[in-house]
Design a protein around this motif. Structure first.
Motif, PDB file in Angstrom:
ATOM      1  N   PRO A 317       9.892  71.784 -11.780  1.00  0.00           N
ATOM      2  CA  PRO A 317      10.263  70.609 -12.580  1.00  0.00           C
ATOM      3  C   PRO A 317      10.555  69.379 -11.722  1.00  0.00           C
ATOM      4  O   PRO A 317      10.176  68.255 -12.063  1.00  0.00           O
ATOM      5  CB  PRO A 317      11.511  71.070 -13.336  1.00  0.00           C
ATOM      6  N   LEU A 318      11.222  69.625 -10.576  1.00  0.00           N
ATOM      7  CA  LEU A 318      11.499  68.519  -9.664  1.00  0.00           C
ATOM      8  C   LEU A 318      10.212  68.006  -9.036  1.00  0.00           C
ATOM      9  O   LEU A 318      10.042  66.796  -8.830  1.00  0.00           O
ATOM     10  CB  LEU A 318      12.487  68.976  -8.589  1.00  0.00           C
ATOM     11  N   SER A 319       9.280  68.928  -8.733  1.00  0.00           N
ATOM     12  CA  SER A 319       7.980  68.521  -8.189  1.00  0.00           C
ATOM     13  C   SER A 319       7.237  67.626  -9.182  1.00  0.00           C
ATOM     14  O   SER A 319       6.618  66.630  -8.793  1.00  0.00           O
ATOM     15  CB  SER A 319       7.136  69.758  -7.864  1.00  0.00           C
ATOM     16  N   CYS A 320       7.297  67.989 -10.443  1.00  0.00           N
ATOM     17  CA  CYS A 320       6.633  67.175 -11.478  1.00  0.00           C
ATOM     18  C   CYS A 320       7.282  65.802 -11.585  1.00  0.00           C
ATOM     19  O   CYS A 320       6.591  64.796 -11.824  1.00  0.00           O
ATOM     20  CB  CYS A 320       6.679  67.893 -12.819  1.00  0.00           C
ATOM     21  N   TRP A 321       8.587  65.751 -11.387  1.00  0.00           N
ATOM     22  CA  TRP A 321       9.268  64.457 -11.407  1.00  0.00           C
ATOM     23  C   TRP A 321       8.772  63.586 -10.260  1.00  0.00           C
ATOM     24  O   TRP A 321       8.540  62.383 -10.437  1.00  0.00           O
ATOM     25  CB  TRP A 321      10.769  64.675 -11.324  1.00  0.00           C
ATOM     26  N   PHE A 322       8.594  64.189  -9.086  1.00  0.00           N
ATOM     27  CA  PHE A 322       8.055  63.437  -7.956  1.00  0.00           C
ATOM     28  C   PHE A 322       6.628  62.966  -8.240  1.00  0.00           C
ATOM     29  O   PHE A 322       6.228  61.879  -7.819  1.00  0.00           O
ATOM     30  CB  PHE A 322       8.078  64.292  -6.688  1.00  0.00           C
ATOM     31  N   LEU A 323       5.867  63.799  -8.949  1.00  0.00           N
ATOM     32  CA  LEU A 323       4.504  63.411  -9.310  1.00  0.00           C
ATOM     33  C   LEU A 323       4.523  62.173 -10.198  1.00  0.00           C
ATOM     34  O   LEU A 323       3.733  61.234  -9.998  1.00  0.00           O
ATOM     35  CB  LEU A 323       3.807  64.573 -10.015  1.00  0.00           C
ATOM     36  N   LEU A 324       5.421  62.158 -11.186  1.00  0.00           N
ATOM     37  CA  LEU A 324       5.532  60.991 -12.061  1.00  0.00           C
ATOM     38  C   LEU A 324       6.018  59.769 -11.284  1.00  0.00           C
ATOM     39  O   LEU A 324       5.551  58.643 -11.510  1.00  0.00           O
ATOM     40  CB  LEU A 324       6.491  61.294 -13.223  1.00  0.00           C
ATOM     41  N   LEU A 325       6.949  59.984 -10.367  1.00  0.00           N
ATOM     42  CA  LEU A 325       7.451  58.883  -9.545  1.00  0.00           C
ATOM     43  C   LEU A 325       6.335  58.301  -8.677  1.00  0.00           C
ATOM     44  O   LEU A 325       6.235  57.081  -8.500  1.00  0.00           O
ATOM     45  CB  LEU A 325       8.606  59.367  -8.667  1.00  0.00           C
ATOM     46  N   ALA A 326       5.492  59.201  -8.144  1.00  0.00           N
ATOM     47  CA  ALA A 326       4.365  58.748  -7.313  1.00  0.00           C
ATOM     48  C   ALA A 326       3.387  57.905  -8.117  1.00  0.00           C
ATOM     49  O   ALA A 326       2.758  56.993  -7.580  1.00  0.00           O
ATOM     50  CB  ALA A 326       3.654  59.956  -6.702  1.00  0.00           C
ATOM     51  N   ARG A 327       3.265  58.222  -9.403  1.00  0.00           N
ATOM     52  CA  ARG A 327       2.345  57.469 -10.254  1.00  0.00           C
ATOM     53  C   ARG A 327       2.755  56.007 -10.373  1.00  0.00           C
ATOM     54  O   ARG A 327       1.908  55.122 -10.473  1.00  0.00           O
ATOM     55  CB  ARG A 327       2.279  58.097 -11.641  1.00  0.00           C
ATOM     56  N   VAL A 328       4.061  55.761 -10.378  1.00  0.00           N
ATOM     57  CA  VAL A 328       4.526  54.387 -10.559  1.00  0.00           C
ATOM     58  C   VAL A 328       4.841  53.692  -9.234  1.00  0.00           C
ATOM     59  O   VAL A 328       5.104  52.491  -9.220  1.00  0.00           O
ATOM     60  CB  VAL A 328       5.775  54.354 -11.465  1.00  0.00           C
ATOM     61  N   CYS A 329       4.832  54.456  -8.143  1.00  0.00           N
ATOM     62  CA  CYS A 329       5.123  53.880  -6.830  1.00  0.00           C
ATOM     63  C   CYS A 329       3.903  53.104  -6.344  1.00  0.00           C
ATOM     64  O   CYS A 329       2.805  53.643  -6.253  1.00  0.00           O
ATOM     65  CB  CYS A 329       5.480  54.978  -5.838  1.00  0.00           C
ATOM     66  N   GLY A 330       4.087  51.846  -6.025  1.00  0.00           N
ATOM     67  CA  GLY A 330       2.947  50.994  -5.730  1.00  0.00           C
ATOM     68  C   GLY A 330       2.676  50.748  -4.262  1.00  0.00           C
ATOM     69  O   GLY A 330       1.835  49.903  -3.926  1.00  0.00           O
ATOM     70  N   SER A 331       3.351  51.456  -3.366  1.00  0.00           N
ATOM     71  CA  SER A 331       3.118  51.203  -1.946  1.00  0.00           C
ATOM     72  C   SER A 331       3.516  52.418  -1.117  1.00  0.00           C
ATOM     73  O   SER A 331       4.250  53.300  -1.575  1.00  0.00           O
ATOM     74  CB  SER A 331       3.913  49.978  -1.480  1.00  0.00           C
ATOM     75  N   ALA A 332       3.026  52.438   0.104  1.00  0.00           N
ATOM     76  CA  ALA A 332       3.367  53.516   1.039  1.00  0.00           C
ATOM     77  C   ALA A 332       4.823  53.362   1.480  1.00  0.00           C
ATOM     78  O   ALA A 332       5.400  52.276   1.413  1.00  0.00           O
ATOM     79  CB  ALA A 332       2.439  53.481   2.246  1.00  0.00           C
ATOM     80  N   PHE A 333       5.424  54.455   1.935  1.00  0.00           N
ATOM     81  CA  PHE A 333       6.796  54.396   2.431  1.00  0.00           C
ATOM     82  C   PHE A 333       6.893  55.119   3.770  1.00  0.00           C
ATOM     83  O   PHE A 333       6.083  55.993   4.094  1.00  0.00           O
ATOM     84  CB  PHE A 333       7.777  54.986   1.413  1.00  0.00           C
ATOM     85  N   VAL A 334       7.895  54.747   4.548  1.00  0.00           N
ATOM     86  CA  VAL A 334       8.082  55.277   5.897  1.00  0.00           C
ATOM     87  C   VAL A 334       8.863  56.583   5.826  1.00  0.00           C
ATOM     88  O   VAL A 334       9.888  56.664   5.143  1.00  0.00           O
ATOM     89  CB  VAL A 334       8.836  54.272   6.783  1.00  0.00           C
ATOM     90  N   VAL A 335       8.384  57.611   6.543  1.00  0.00           N
ATOM     91  CA  VAL A 335       9.109  58.887   6.582  1.00  0.00           C
ATOM     92  C   VAL A 335       9.546  59.282   7.985  1.00  0.00           C
ATOM     93  O   VAL A 335      10.414  60.135   8.143  1.00  0.00           O
ATOM     94  CB  VAL A 335       8.257  60.039   5.991  1.00  0.00           C
ATOM     95  N   GLU A 336       8.969  58.671   8.995  1.00  0.00           N
ATOM     96  CA  GLU A 336       9.304  59.122  10.350  1.00  0.00           C
ATOM     97  C   GLU A 336       9.137  57.970  11.330  1.00  0.00           C
ATOM     98  O   GLU A 336       8.251  57.135  11.194  1.00  0.00           O
ATOM     99  CB  GLU A 336       8.393  60.289  10.755  1.00  0.00           C
ATOM    100  N   ARG A 337      10.025  57.954  12.312  1.00  0.00           N
ATOM    101  CA  ARG A 337       9.975  56.951  13.380  1.00  0.00           C
ATOM    102  C   ARG A 337      10.082  57.677  14.706  1.00  0.00           C
ATOM    103  O   ARG A 337      11.008  58.463  14.928  1.00  0.00           O
ATOM    104  CB  ARG A 337      11.133  55.970  13.201  1.00  0.00           C
ATOM    105  N   ASN A 338       9.127  57.419  15.595  1.00  0.00           N
ATOM    106  CA  ASN A 338       9.095  58.084  16.905  1.00  0.00           C
ATOM    107  C   ASN A 338       8.872  57.064  18.000  1.00  0.00           C
ATOM    108  O   ASN A 338       8.617  55.893  17.744  1.00  0.00           O
ATOM    109  CB  ASN A 338       7.981  59.137  16.946  1.00  0.00           C
TER     110      ASN A 338
END
Length: 609
Positions: A317-338
């Motif tokens: 259910p949480l995965s599906c929520w992320f799927l819906l969130l991804a649908r409305v997310c309009g840009s890439a996001f940062v996950v790691e800095r090295n």
């Protein structure tokens, strides 16, 4: 573990693993609520703190300590939830054995006031002196050094202590709670609120970025003595002999242990300094479960190679929520800095899952997201963008060529890493191999590998006429004799495989066959009597900083060849794109990677082979 572990450093239930969560917590006969919901709430809030803090440290200009977190710290801090379990057990025992503790109202204002006063007084005062005592070399080496092994802190660092040390902290926190019980003004909400306050302040104070706004101190200047900040406590982890307080710096100022640079560090960190990455690796989540394996997901999962786990599947259910969130997310996001040498590196994620890349209706939208991200990187002065996984799809964008043609004035270089990926495949083939079988969907990397092998006089065998003809067109005329079409038995000991390899084909392979993928995704391992290499990848140099999560299914401190190629492109200062039909010379790419400290993966084959 502490440098010289003392008595009672290990947690009593350490050997029980996940079964430790079967500890008591049900409600009592007086109808009081179960402690499990409260325990669960605290776990969820801590997980949210971890994810949010990691997101901020990857992108925020307000970082405090510019040093590296490594896998060793993640492993050391894996038992962060033990303190929640300890408090649950002790509160449950208190309800059973302490008269009046098991039957209290939901709210009592007197109890809330009493808890606030007793926390600011005895709890903070006693903690301050106990903490100073823990920094005496005898106690520090046996207990507190375990906590201070983390110079760069994360929210969960706050509760990483030996058992007996955490037990003493709990006794301190019980002073106001037990006082309210004995004076008859305890309540359920005040107990819950006190534990949530402790968790909040612990998590906030151990973030490696400043979160407290300056206007709070302008509006109410005495707050400086009543609430610490992440920068204030960070100095305790870097200087060791200052800023001992729990949450209230008052006692540090009273007893002269407040670090003189506290205010200056706070002001400098709040102001911050923007950091422009030199190289950006552009990736995406693979499956719905993989979102929990991102660095922003569960730290314990992200620190291990990705595999499908049953308990992660239960969170669909949480995965599906992320799927819906991804649908409305309009840009890439940062996950790691090295960081490597002088290069600042970042990993950006396109908010689309692997299966969405295969849907024709999603193609234009995904291309638009990638295009927008590349233009954003170009505007910010990024030097290189490497395209990972399906972001470099042949059908999607011709391995990045679409963006180069669309924006001919791009200053950022786009890299698909095919030259280095081909080199990684070639150097995975055992010495002395005279023939390989090429199977699966052909790609740019497959053509580069076949060409390089034929130049080395190694025969390349295929079983499909169409693949044979496609390879023949790509090979120089003088090398055609080394390309073989064979539909009979498949005795070859080395298979170079791409997407589309079936389980039935694997079963037809000879015992001891070595499967080497040339695709972006690994082979599903069917045979126990065969050997499987990972997707094209290399081991990162020791100087590579802040790598404490695994890249998809790759082992620790191993990086995909396309990501390595982007970094090497930046280190070498190359000015050309590597997209479409353009590829770097295979051996030149390999030598350049080795010269910058990247190493080939150890072979899974027995030493004799």
């Amino acid at each position: 573990m502490a440098s010289n572990p003392g008595l009672l450093t290990q947690w009593p239930w350490q050997r029980f693993g996940a079964s430790r969560y079967s500890q008591p917590g049900r409600g009592d006969r007086h109808g009081q609520p179960s402690h499990h919901p409260m325990q669960l709430l605290r776990v969820v809030l801590d997980l949210l703190w971890i994810s949010w803090a990691r997101f901020q440290t990857a992108r925020s200009k307000h970082r405090i300590v510019h040093k590296s977190i490594e896998f060793e710290q993640v492993d050391r801090e894996r038992n962060w939830d033990d303190q929640i379990l300890l408090s649950t057990i002790l509160v449950y025992m208190t309800n059973i054995f302490v008269p009046g503790a098991s039957c209290v109202p939901w709210w009592d204002t007197r109890g809330a006031v009493l808890i606030a006063v007793l926390h600011a007084g005895p709890v903070e005062f006693l903690y301050y002196w106990f903490h100073r005592a823990l920094h005496h070399h005898y106690l520090y080496s046996r207990y507190h050094s375990h906590h201070h092994a983390s110079i760069v802190t994360e929210p969960i660092t706050s509760v990483i202590h030996p058992f007996v040390e955490e037990f003493v902290y709990f006794l301190l926190f019980m002073i106001p709670l037990m006082t309210t019980v004995f004076t008859g003004c305890a309540s359920i909400i005040t107990v819950m609120a006190y534990f949530l306050y402790i968790d909040f302040m612990n998590n906030m104070g151990h973030c490696n970025f400043e979160i407290v706004p300056t206007w709070l101190f302008r509006v109410f200047p005495p707050l400086k003595y009543l609430m610490y900040t992440p920068t204030f406590h960070s100095l305790h982890h870097t200087q060791f002999r200052t800023n001992y307080c729990l949450f209230m710096p008052l006692y540090d100022y009273l007893y002269g242990t407040a670090d003189r640079t506290s205010d200056e560090l706070y002001e400098r960190t709040v102001k911050g300094e923007e950091e422009t990455p030199d190289v950006v690796h552009l990736t995406h989540p693979t499956s719905l479960q993989s979102v929990f394996h991102l660095r922003l997901g569960f730290a314990s999962l992200a620190s291990k190679p990705y595999v499908s786990r049953w308990y992660v599947r239960l969170m669909w259910p949480l995965s599906c929520w992320f799927l819906l969130l991804a649908r409305v997310c309009g840009s890439a996001f940062v996950v790691e800095r090295n960081k490597l040498k002088a290069l600042c590196l970042q990993t950006w994620v396109i908010p689309r899952f692997g299966f969405q890349y295969t849907l024709p209706l999603e193609r234009d939208a995904i291309n638009g997201l990638i295009d927008k991200t590349i233009l954003d990187a170009d505007r910010r002065g990024v030097k290189v963008v490497s395209l990972g996984l399906l972001n470099q799809g042949e059908e999607l964008n011709r391995l990045g060529e679409f963006y180069v043609r669309k924006h001919p004035k791009l200053t950022v270089r786009i890299v698909d890493g095919s030259g280095l990926a081909a080199a990684a495949v070639i150097h995975s083939i055992p010495q002395g191999t005279e023939e390989v079988l090429l199977r699966g969907k052909l790609s740019k990397v497959a053509f580069l590998v076949a060409n390089a092998l034929c130049l080395r006089s190694i025969r390349v065998t295929t079983v499909e006429r169409e693949e044979f003809e496609m390879l023949k067109l790509r090979l120089p005329s003088g090398l055609g004799s080394l390309l073989v079409l064979c539909k009979a038995t498949l005795p070859r000991s080395v298979w170079l495989v791409g997407d589309g390899l079936t389980e039935d084909e694997q079963r037809r392979a000879a015992r001891g066959t070595f499967f080497i993928p040339f695709s972006q995704f690994p082979v599903r391992e069917v045979r126990k009597d065969c050997f499987y290499s990972t997707t094209p990848a290399m081991v990162v140099p020791k100087a590579f900083e802040n790598m404490h999560s695994c890249e998809n299914w790759l082992p620790r401190r191993v990086m995909s060849a396309c990501r390595v190629a982007g970094i090497v492109h930046g280190l070498e200062g190359r000015k050309e794109h590597e997209t479409g039909d353009v590829a770097l010379d295979v051996e030149d790419a390999w030598r350049a990677a080795l010269s910058h400290g990247f190493l080939p993966l150890p072979s899974p084959l027995p030493a004799a082979q």
